[in-house]
Design a protein around this motif. Structure first.
Motif, PDB file in Angstrom:
ATOM      1  N   GLN A 243     -15.537   0.383  -5.448  1.00 58.84           N
ATOM      2  CA  GLN A 243     -14.943  -0.397  -5.279  1.00 58.84           C
ATOM      3  C   GLN A 243     -13.612  -0.086  -6.037  1.00 58.84           C
ATOM      4  OE1 GLN A 243     -14.996  -3.420  -2.958  1.00 58.84           O
ATOM      5  NE2 GLN A 243     -13.086  -3.172  -2.476  1.00 58.84           N
ATOM      6  N   ASP A 244     -13.400   0.858  -6.892  1.00 59.33           N
ATOM      7  CA  ASP A 244     -12.018   1.518  -7.484  1.00 59.33           C
ATOM      8  C   ASP A 244     -11.652   2.356  -5.830  1.00 59.33           C
ATOM      9  OD1 ASP A 244     -11.458  -0.161  -9.716  1.00 59.33           O
ATOM     10  OD2 ASP A 244     -13.166   1.354 -10.628  1.00 59.33           O
ATOM     11  N   ILE A 245     -12.153   3.398  -5.734  1.00 62.66           N
ATOM     12  CA  ILE A 245     -12.192   3.870  -4.610  1.00 62.66           C
ATOM     13  C   ILE A 245     -11.726   3.607  -2.600  1.00 62.66           C
ATOM     14  CG2 ILE A 245     -13.184   5.914  -3.308  1.00 62.66           C
ATOM     15  CD1 ILE A 245     -12.940   6.541  -6.317  1.00 62.66           C
ATOM     16  N   ALA A 246     -12.741   2.167  -2.897  1.00 64.97           N
ATOM     17  CA  ALA A 246     -12.286   1.807  -1.586  1.00 64.97           C
ATOM     18  C   ALA A 246     -11.383   1.063  -1.478  1.00 64.97           C
ATOM     19  CB  ALA A 246     -13.610   0.766  -1.663  1.00 64.97           C
ATOM     20  N   ASN A 247     -10.475   0.917  -3.007  1.00 66.65           N
ATOM     21  CA  ASN A 247      -9.200  -0.125  -2.421  1.00 66.65           C
ATOM     22  C   ASN A 247      -7.828   0.703  -2.041  1.00 66.65           C
ATOM     23  OD1 ASN A 247     -10.357  -2.669  -3.456  1.00 66.65           O
ATOM     24  ND2 ASN A 247     -10.096  -2.253  -5.596  1.00 66.65           N
ATOM     25  N   ALA A 248      -8.390   1.417  -2.928  1.00 66.43           N
ATOM     26  CA  ALA A 248      -6.945   2.818  -2.590  1.00 66.43           C
ATOM     27  C   ALA A 248      -7.276   3.178  -1.481  1.00 66.43           C
ATOM     28  CB  ALA A 248      -7.347   4.488  -3.748  1.00 66.43           C
ATOM     29  N   ILE A 249      -8.659   3.468  -0.516  1.00 63.14           N
ATOM     30  CA  ILE A 249      -8.931   4.446   0.441  1.00 63.14           C
ATOM     31  C   ILE A 249      -7.776   3.066   1.545  1.00 63.14           C
ATOM     32  CG2 ILE A 249      -9.918   4.214   2.508  1.00 63.14           C
ATOM     33  CD1 ILE A 249     -11.960   6.039   0.433  1.00 63.14           C
ATOM     34  N   ALA A 250      -8.076   1.584   1.594  1.00 62.43           N
ATOM     35  CA  ALA A 250      -7.266   0.760   1.855  1.00 62.43           C
ATOM     36  C   ALA A 250      -6.282   0.404   2.274  1.00 62.43           C
ATOM     37  CB  ALA A 250      -8.148  -1.709   1.482  1.00 62.43           C
ATOM     38  N   PHE A 251      -5.832   0.967   0.809  1.00 59.27           N
ATOM     39  CA  PHE A 251      -4.313   1.172   0.790  1.00 59.27           C
ATOM     40  C   PHE A 251      -3.121   1.995   2.273  1.00 59.27           C
ATOM     41  CE2 PHE A 251      -0.437   3.385  -2.160  1.00 59.27           C
ATOM     42  CZ  PHE A 251       0.572   2.666  -0.664  1.00 59.27           C
ATOM     43  N   LEU A 252      -4.274   3.069   1.366  1.00 54.14           N
ATOM     44  CA  LEU A 252      -4.164   4.460   2.116  1.00 54.14           C
ATOM     45  C   LEU A 252      -4.263   4.369   3.336  1.00 54.14           C
ATOM     46  CD1 LEU A 252      -4.776   7.166   0.436  1.00 54.14           C
ATOM     47  CD2 LEU A 252      -2.770   6.371   0.119  1.00 54.14           C
ATOM     48  N   CYS A 253      -4.722   3.603   4.004  1.00 51.83           N
ATOM     49  CA  CYS A 253      -5.292   3.644   5.780  1.00 51.83           C
ATOM     50  C   CYS A 253      -3.951   2.640   6.378  1.00 51.83           C
ATOM     51  CB  CYS A 253      -6.316   2.454   6.046  1.00 51.83           C
ATOM     52  SG  CYS A 253      -7.324   3.918   5.719  1.00 51.83           S
ATOM     53  N   SER A 254      -3.672   1.804   5.537  1.00 51.19           N
ATOM     54  CA  SER A 254      -2.742   0.566   6.345  1.00 51.19           C
ATOM     55  C   SER A 254      -1.275   0.783   6.608  1.00 51.19           C
ATOM     56  CB  SER A 254      -3.008  -0.336   4.749  1.00 51.19           C
ATOM     57  OG  SER A 254      -1.811  -0.273   3.817  1.00 51.19           O
ATOM     58  N   ASP A 255      -0.331   0.186   6.776  1.00 48.74           N
ATOM     59  CA  ASP A 255       1.201   0.226   6.698  1.00 48.74           C
ATOM     60  C   ASP A 255       1.514   0.468   5.785  1.00 48.74           C
ATOM     61  OD1 ASP A 255       0.750   0.360   9.994  1.00 48.74           O
ATOM     62  OD2 ASP A 255       0.659  -1.154  10.187  1.00 48.74           O
ATOM     63  N   LEU A 256       1.270   0.176   4.655  1.00 47.37           N
ATOM     64  CA  LEU A 256       1.867  -0.231   3.462  1.00 47.37           C
ATOM     65  C   LEU A 256       2.163   1.453   2.780  1.00 47.37           C
ATOM     66  CD1 LEU A 256       0.077  -3.067   1.711  1.00 47.37           C
ATOM     67  CD2 LEU A 256       2.452  -3.172   2.669  1.00 47.37           C
ATOM     68  N   ALA A 257       1.031   2.147   3.312  1.00 48.76           N
ATOM     69  CA  ALA A 257       1.493   3.453   2.842  1.00 48.76           C
ATOM     70  C   ALA A 257       1.846   4.875   4.421  1.00 48.76           C
ATOM     71  CB  ALA A 257      -0.419   3.678   2.150  1.00 48.76           C
ATOM     72  N   GLY A 258       2.722   3.771   5.043  1.00 47.70           N
ATOM     73  CA  GLY A 258       3.250   4.550   6.306  1.00 47.70           C
ATOM     74  C   GLY A 258       3.965   6.134   6.140  1.00 47.70           C
ATOM     75  N   TYR A 259       4.974   6.032   4.073  1.00 45.77           N
ATOM     76  CA  TYR A 259       5.004   7.246   4.373  1.00 45.77           C
ATOM     77  C   TYR A 259       4.672   7.828   2.907  1.00 45.77           C
ATOM     78  CZ  TYR A 259       9.925   9.356   3.802  1.00 45.77           C
ATOM     79  OH  TYR A 259      10.940  10.685   3.425  1.00 45.77           O
ATOM     80  N   VAL A 260       3.329   7.516   3.111  1.00 49.32           N
ATOM     81  CA  VAL A 260       2.524   8.466   1.809  1.00 49.32           C
ATOM     82  C   VAL A 260       1.976   9.508   2.496  1.00 49.32           C
ATOM     83  CG1 VAL A 260       0.515   8.778   0.209  1.00 49.32           C
ATOM     84  CG2 VAL A 260       2.367   6.604   0.422  1.00 49.32           C
ATOM     85  N   THR A 261       2.009  10.793   3.067  1.00 50.32           N
ATOM     86  CA  THR A 261       1.366  12.107   3.035  1.00 50.32           C
ATOM     87  C   THR A 261       0.914  12.779   2.583  1.00 50.32           C
ATOM     88  OG1 THR A 261       0.593  12.692   5.187  1.00 50.32           O
ATOM     89  CG2 THR A 261       3.034  13.209   5.115  1.00 50.32           C
ATOM     90  N   GLY A 262      -0.061  13.589   2.132  1.00 50.17           N
ATOM     91  CA  GLY A 262       0.012  15.046   1.794  1.00 50.17           C
ATOM     92  C   GLY A 262      -0.904  15.020   0.397  1.00 50.17           C
ATOM     93  N   ILE A 263      -0.994  13.378   0.537  1.00 48.12           N
ATOM     94  CA  ILE A 263      -0.711  13.248  -1.420  1.00 48.12           C
ATOM     95  C   ILE A 263      -2.833  13.385  -2.370  1.00 48.12           C
ATOM     96  CG2 ILE A 263       0.874  12.130  -1.945  1.00 48.12           C
ATOM     97  CD1 ILE A 263      -1.072  10.252  -2.784  1.00 48.12           C
ATOM     98  N   GLU A 264      -2.661  13.368  -3.656  1.00 42.65           N
ATOM     99  CA  GLU A 264      -4.158  14.076  -3.768  1.00 42.65           C
ATOM    100  C   GLU A 264      -4.279  12.711  -4.361  1.00 42.65           C
ATOM    101  OE1 GLU A 264      -4.483  17.698  -6.237  1.00 42.65           O
ATOM    102  OE2 GLU A 264      -3.331  18.435  -4.229  1.00 42.65           O
ATOM    103  N   LEU A 265      -4.792  11.403  -4.665  1.00 36.73           N
ATOM    104  CA  LEU A 265      -4.562  10.552  -5.592  1.00 36.73           C
ATOM    105  C   LEU A 265      -5.753  10.329  -6.004  1.00 36.73           C
ATOM    106  CD1 LEU A 265      -3.377   7.716  -5.623  1.00 36.73           C
ATOM    107  CD2 LEU A 265      -4.295   6.604  -4.221  1.00 36.73           C
ATOM    108  N   ASN A 266      -5.979  10.416  -7.664  1.00 32.97           N
ATOM    109  CA  ASN A 266      -6.753  10.330  -8.285  1.00 32.97           C
ATOM    110  C   ASN A 266      -6.900   9.212  -8.695  1.00 32.97           C
ATOM    111  OD1 ASN A 266      -6.058  13.200  -8.515  1.00 32.97           O
ATOM    112  ND2 ASN A 266      -6.081  13.218 -11.007  1.00 32.97           N
ATOM    113  N   VAL A 267      -8.532   8.796  -8.612  1.00 31.76           N
ATOM    114  CA  VAL A 267      -9.309   7.315  -8.826  1.00 31.76           C
ATOM    115  C   VAL A 267      -9.864   7.493  -9.790  1.00 31.76           C
ATOM    116  CG1 VAL A 267      -9.931   5.387  -8.166  1.00 31.76           C
ATOM    117  CG2 VAL A 267      -8.580   6.563  -6.655  1.00 31.76           C
ATOM    118  N   SER A 268      -9.434   8.132 -10.900  1.00 27.20           N
ATOM    119  CA  SER A 268     -10.767   9.352 -11.690  1.00 27.20           C
ATOM    120  C   SER A 268     -10.767   8.368 -13.288  1.00 27.20           C
ATOM    121  CB  SER A 268      -9.532  10.597 -11.825  1.00 27.20           C
ATOM    122  OG  SER A 268      -9.181  10.429 -13.263  1.00 27.20           O
ATOM    123  N   GLY A 269      -9.858   7.602 -13.291  1.00 22.70           N
ATOM    124  CA  GLY A 269     -10.061   6.791 -14.922  1.00 22.70           C
ATOM    125  C   GLY A 269      -9.355   8.280 -15.537  1.00 22.70           C
ATOM    126  N   GLY A 270      -9.082   8.527 -15.861  1.00 19.37           N
ATOM    127  CA  GLY A 270      -8.156   9.493 -16.441  1.00 19.37           C
ATOM    128  C   GLY A 270      -8.640  10.879 -16.643  1.00 19.37           C
TER     129      GLY A 270
END
Ligand SMILES: NC(=O)c1ccc[n+]([C@@H]2O[C@H](COP(=O)([O-])OP(=O)(O)OC[C@H]3O[C@@H](n4cnc5c(N)ncnc54)[C@H](O)[C@@H]3O)[C@@H](O)[C@H]2O)c1
Length: 276
Positions: A243-270
């Motif tokens: 679910q940690d991964i799915a939450n991040a994906i849902a955000f990136l797929c939404s209009d909330l992330a319309g200005y987010v592109t080309g990033i590497e989003l670590n969902v990795s617990g550091g």
């Protein structure tokens, strides 16, 4: 006003959605309002590809871990439209057919999650077999290319699209005993940045998720001592949840992330941090 992730009216295609992260992604995108296509080499009514796809795929069939059609039923019970499609991402004709069916039956394809991947062998470089190297490149890297190229004209036409590539810390940090896997995941980062640059003018974003270790079925089937060593390198001393991964994906797929592109989003617990 509460901010919410709203994907209603969007159609998502999730590759490798039969189990693990892909299944969690498909269900989460549907909960956020999207109609979803679950595309996988394994569907309950046709598991013939398991023979070719090696030990993990065979174990998934033997242990009842093929859930493409069940996931689609679950999505439909949420009131969304959904399709389970048997599709091998390495086969351009099958990918083209899956995208055509998605557009015919669900009206568009707005979101692509390039999640299908292989991680079923670990061994030091001198022991790595060329056929597995080539298969990993075909599935993890060329598969993502095939799917992105098939959805691209549809996203371009609608001037809106979201592509999320599933990378890995093995791609950013390297992976001991994972030459082919880590190479494919590093390659996905180049593809991500390039599609982000070219997609901007068409309203298409492309981002990569960089998971650390996440407690999927595949994770639990891997070497327990190795998993524990990696978990202990995270700041939380535990693996993440799908679910940690799915939450991040849902955000990136939404209009909330319309200005987010080309990033590497670590969902990795550091896990990439220097932890004492
Ligand atoms: N679980 C983790 O800790 C972790 C960490 C980093 C990255 N990832 C990445 O996330 C993705 C999902 O991981 P997971 O743990 O759920 O793995 P998994 O092996 O459980 O799931 C992979 C899915 O892809 C499907 N698949 C394999 N080859 C395919 C092909 N040619 N065409 C279509 N579908 C195919 C499989 O049938 C399976 O359903 C993978 O890309 C993996 O590399 C996972």
């Amino acid at each position: 006003m509460a901010i919410e992730i709203d994907l209603s009216g969007r159609v998502a295609l999730v590759t490798g959605g039969s189990r693990g992260l892909g299944r969690a992604d498909a269900l989460t995108l549907a909960r956020a309002g999207a109609d979803v296509v679950v595309a996988d080499i394994l569907v309950e009514s046709d598991t013939s590809a398991a023979e070719e796809y090696g030990v993990l795929a065979q174990a998934a069939v033997a242990q009842g871990m093929v859930h493409s059609e069940a996931t689609v039923e679950e999505i439909r019970s949420l009131g969304r439209r959904a399709l389970a499609l048997r599709c091998d991402v390495t086969d351009r004709d099958e990918v083209a057919a899956a995208v055509a069916r998605t557009v015919d039956e669900l009206g568009s394809v707005d979101i692509l999650v390039n999640n299908a991947g292989t991680l079923d062998h670990v061994g030091q470089f001198h022991d790595q077999r060329q056929e597995l190297w080539e298969r990993d490149l075909r599935v993890n890297l060329t598969g993502a290319f095939n799917c992105a190229q098939a959805v691209w004209p549809h996203m371009k036409e609608r001037k809106w699209g979201r592509i999320v590539n599933m990378a890995s810390v093995a791609g950013t940090l390297g992976g001991f005993g994972q030459a082919s896997y880590s190479t494919t995941k590093a390659g996905l980062l180049g593809l991500t940045r390039t599609l982000a640059m070219e997609g901007g003018r068409h309203g298409i974003t492309c981002n990569a998720i960089v998971p650390g270790i996440i407690g999927t079925e595949a994770f639990h089937m891997a070497n327990a001592a190795m998993n524990e060593r990696i978990a202990n390198r995270t700041v939380f001393k535990r693996p993440g949840e799908p679910q940690d991964i799915a939450n991040a994906i849902a955000f990136l797929c939404s209009d909330l992330a319309g200005y987010v592109t080309g990033i590497e989003l670590n969902v990795s617990g550091g896990v990439e941090l220097f932890v004492f």
